[in-house]
Design a protein around this motif. Structure first.
Motif, PDB file in Angstrom:
ATOM      1  N   ALA B 124      22.646  53.172  92.783  1.00 36.49           N
ATOM      2  CA  ALA B 124      22.368  54.284  91.989  1.00 36.49           C
ATOM      3  C   ALA B 124      22.347  53.958  90.395  1.00 36.49           C
ATOM      4  O   ALA B 124      21.633  54.465  89.825  1.00 36.49           O
ATOM      5  N   GLY B 128      19.573  54.016  87.732  1.00 36.22           N
ATOM      6  CA  GLY B 128      19.595  55.089  86.620  1.00 36.22           C
ATOM      7  C   GLY B 128      19.620  54.269  85.261  1.00 36.22           C
ATOM      8  O   GLY B 128      18.762  54.678  84.393  1.00 36.22           O
ATOM      9  N   ARG B 132      16.455  54.929  82.974  1.00 33.06           N
ATOM     10  CA  ARG B 132      16.615  55.682  81.370  1.00 33.06           C
ATOM     11  C   ARG B 132      16.293  54.657  80.287  1.00 33.06           C
ATOM     12  O   ARG B 132      16.727  54.839  78.976  1.00 33.06           O
ATOM     13  N   ARG B 216      29.599  64.851  90.143  1.00 33.99           N
ATOM     14  CA  ARG B 216      28.533  65.477  89.589  1.00 33.99           C
ATOM     15  C   ARG B 216      28.088  65.010  88.108  1.00 33.99           C
ATOM     16  O   ARG B 216      27.159  64.743  87.971  1.00 33.99           O
ATOM     17  N   GLU B 219      26.454  61.909  88.695  1.00 31.72           N
ATOM     18  CA  GLU B 219      24.747  62.075  88.855  1.00 31.72           C
ATOM     19  C   GLU B 219      24.186  62.543  87.704  1.00 31.72           C
ATOM     20  O   GLU B 219      22.868  61.852  87.810  1.00 31.72           O
ATOM     21  N   ARG B 220      24.800  63.176  86.736  1.00 35.34           N
ATOM     22  CA  ARG B 220      24.178  63.491  85.813  1.00 35.34           C
ATOM     23  C   ARG B 220      23.725  62.523  84.576  1.00 35.34           C
ATOM     24  O   ARG B 220      22.730  62.062  84.101  1.00 35.34           O
ATOM     25  N   VAL B 222      23.481  59.218  85.791  1.00 38.12           N
ATOM     26  CA  VAL B 222      22.071  58.218  86.290  1.00 38.12           C
ATOM     27  C   VAL B 222      20.976  59.075  86.388  1.00 38.12           C
ATOM     28  O   VAL B 222      19.845  58.169  86.786  1.00 38.12           O
ATOM     29  N   ALA B 223      20.897  60.226  86.234  1.00 39.60           N
ATOM     30  CA  ALA B 223      19.782  60.934  86.265  1.00 39.60           C
ATOM     31  C   ALA B 223      18.676  60.541  85.004  1.00 39.60           C
ATOM     32  O   ALA B 223      19.217  60.633  83.840  1.00 39.60           O
ATOM     33  N   ALA B 224      17.737  60.386  85.330  1.00 40.66           N
ATOM     34  CA  ALA B 224      16.713  60.171  84.459  1.00 40.66           C
ATOM     35  C   ALA B 224      16.581  60.939  83.460  1.00 40.66           C
ATOM     36  O   ALA B 224      16.426  62.086  83.684  1.00 40.66           O
ATOM     37  N   ALA B 225      16.713  60.563  81.980  1.00 41.58           N
ATOM     38  CA  ALA B 225      16.724  61.730  80.919  1.00 41.58           C
ATOM     39  C   ALA B 225      15.454  62.266  80.803  1.00 41.58           C
ATOM     40  O   ALA B 225      14.150  61.512  81.071  1.00 41.58           O
TER      41      ALA B 225
END
Lengths: 225, 225
Positions: B124, B128, B132, B216, B219-220, B222-225
């Motif tokens: 992940a 990510g 990004r 958490r 996860e933020r 690796v979240a796509a910006a």
DNA sequence: GGCATGTTTCGATTAGGGTCGAAGGATGAA
DNA sequence: TTCATCCTTCGACCCTAATCGAAACATGCC
């Protein structure tokens, strides 16, 4: 501790000289009969039979009856990839074969890896296709670009016939420390080279021998447009 | 035939259960003493000594004296990569460990692979960073983009200190069939996760355990910006 | 059916290597 | 120096598995 898959039986299966020779012979991608593999490994037919049974039970090779012969082939391209990786490391840690034959330079230049091109020319092909933007990386996978689809059609490859097989599986050369193009497209390209008369497969060996004009054509192909 | 490096000795070296257990224990990346490895493998010190000597002679591990202890570590990350590949295939061909421990799910979730993060979270992270555009592929190698350099600095990673080590070596999970980020940056990121208190290394295991807030935050990240 | 070829099964032999007990360095601590 | 700890060397045992000869089985050809 002691978690995860158990690698010892698998490694031991590959670790016997006779079996290792058989597997190495099969990286060429074509299926060989039990007798041929026995000769390749330098053991009698009885001994080979027992080895082949164990390799098959271990999931490394797949038998297929054809008349009174039994043909054996590697069970998949990931097996070939593992074997190449082992060769890569064996080379690095000095586990060279004592009797290194005269065929070696040709092998390093161009050889078959399961069903696609490996060696210096295999890597050159891969680099060329990336540079020409025929292939592109999308995260972890390779994709054929729009431009690549045009290229394939012009080059005489029927993409529809290739099926859904992944375009690129990672396959590291033991000679060149780079990956090259495997998968359906890699196989199709090598086939096309044969058809065009650019290269031919040397008998009883993994060597791919390019003709002089074939080599020139190949170099034009991989040159950045 | 019979050309190229000889894989049989190398595979046989890995193929013994005691040695395989030792190597598996070392994928965690930290050096272990001869005694610890003996316990890990379930053999006496004498037996372990002979195994360790052979592994060292084969170039798979590197010894380092420290006082009256001798610490052994894998000789390089390509050894770890080979072992993971073996696990991957052992998993596929059903060579599971008979006694599959309760730690397995946690291992699949997140674990150490030599010095970087592997497992679901490792993949992940890799995806990510690509999404990004912090990392990008250039042909065969990964590069840190301009944007990636900014990111690294803000995240508290001193790029200058990382040296010239390759950013990504191919390292295939046995659990997730994808590659994840290895190399200097991979190691630095995992270290930073530890420093930030997002995760900690489980004692005597490869498991990386994330705290709930750490997960958490991850996860933020690796979240796509 | 009879024969030749390819492959497997059985049995016996043998070699190689994994294993541990006992003893012998090597190193650090008191 | 003396002791304790860690590791290695030596020697012996044992067991697995690789090997091949002989014979059986399978398949195709005549």
């Amino acid at each position: 501790m002691k978690s995860g898959p158990d690698i010892a039986p698998l490694a031991a299966l590959i670790g016997d000289p006779a079996r290792a020779n058989m597997l190495t012979a099969l990286i060429g991608g074509e299926a060989l009969t039990a007798g041929e593999l026995a000769r390749e490994a330098g053991v009698t037919a009885q001994t080979a039979s027992s080895h082949l049974a164990r390799l098959a039970a271990g999931g490394l090779i797949a038998p297929r009856r054809q008349g009174r012969h039994i043909y054996y082939a590697l069970a998949g391209s990931d097996i070939a990839a593992l074997l190449e990786k082992l060769m890569h490391l064996a080379e690095r840690t000095g586990h060279r074969r004592t009797r290194t034959g005269p065929a070696e330079p040709a092998l390093r230049k161009a050889r078959v890896c399961y069903d696609h091109l490996a060696g210096e020319l295999g890597v050159a092909l891969f680099d060329g296709l990336i540079a020409r933007r025929i292939l592109a990386r999308r995260g972890d996978v390779l994709v054929l670009t729009r431009k690549g689809e045009d290229f394939a059609q012009k080059f005489g490859i029927d993409l529809a016939a290739l099926g859904r097989r992944a375009l690129c599986k990672d396959c590291l050369d033991w000679s060149v420390r780079r990956s090259h193009l495997a998968g359906a497209l890699g196989a199709a390209l090598l086939n096309r080279f044969y058809e065009l008369g650019w290269a031919r497969r040397e008998k009883n060996s993994r060597i791919v021998r390019f003709t002089p004009p074939g080599l020139r054509a190949f170099e034009r192909l991989v040159a950045a447009a």
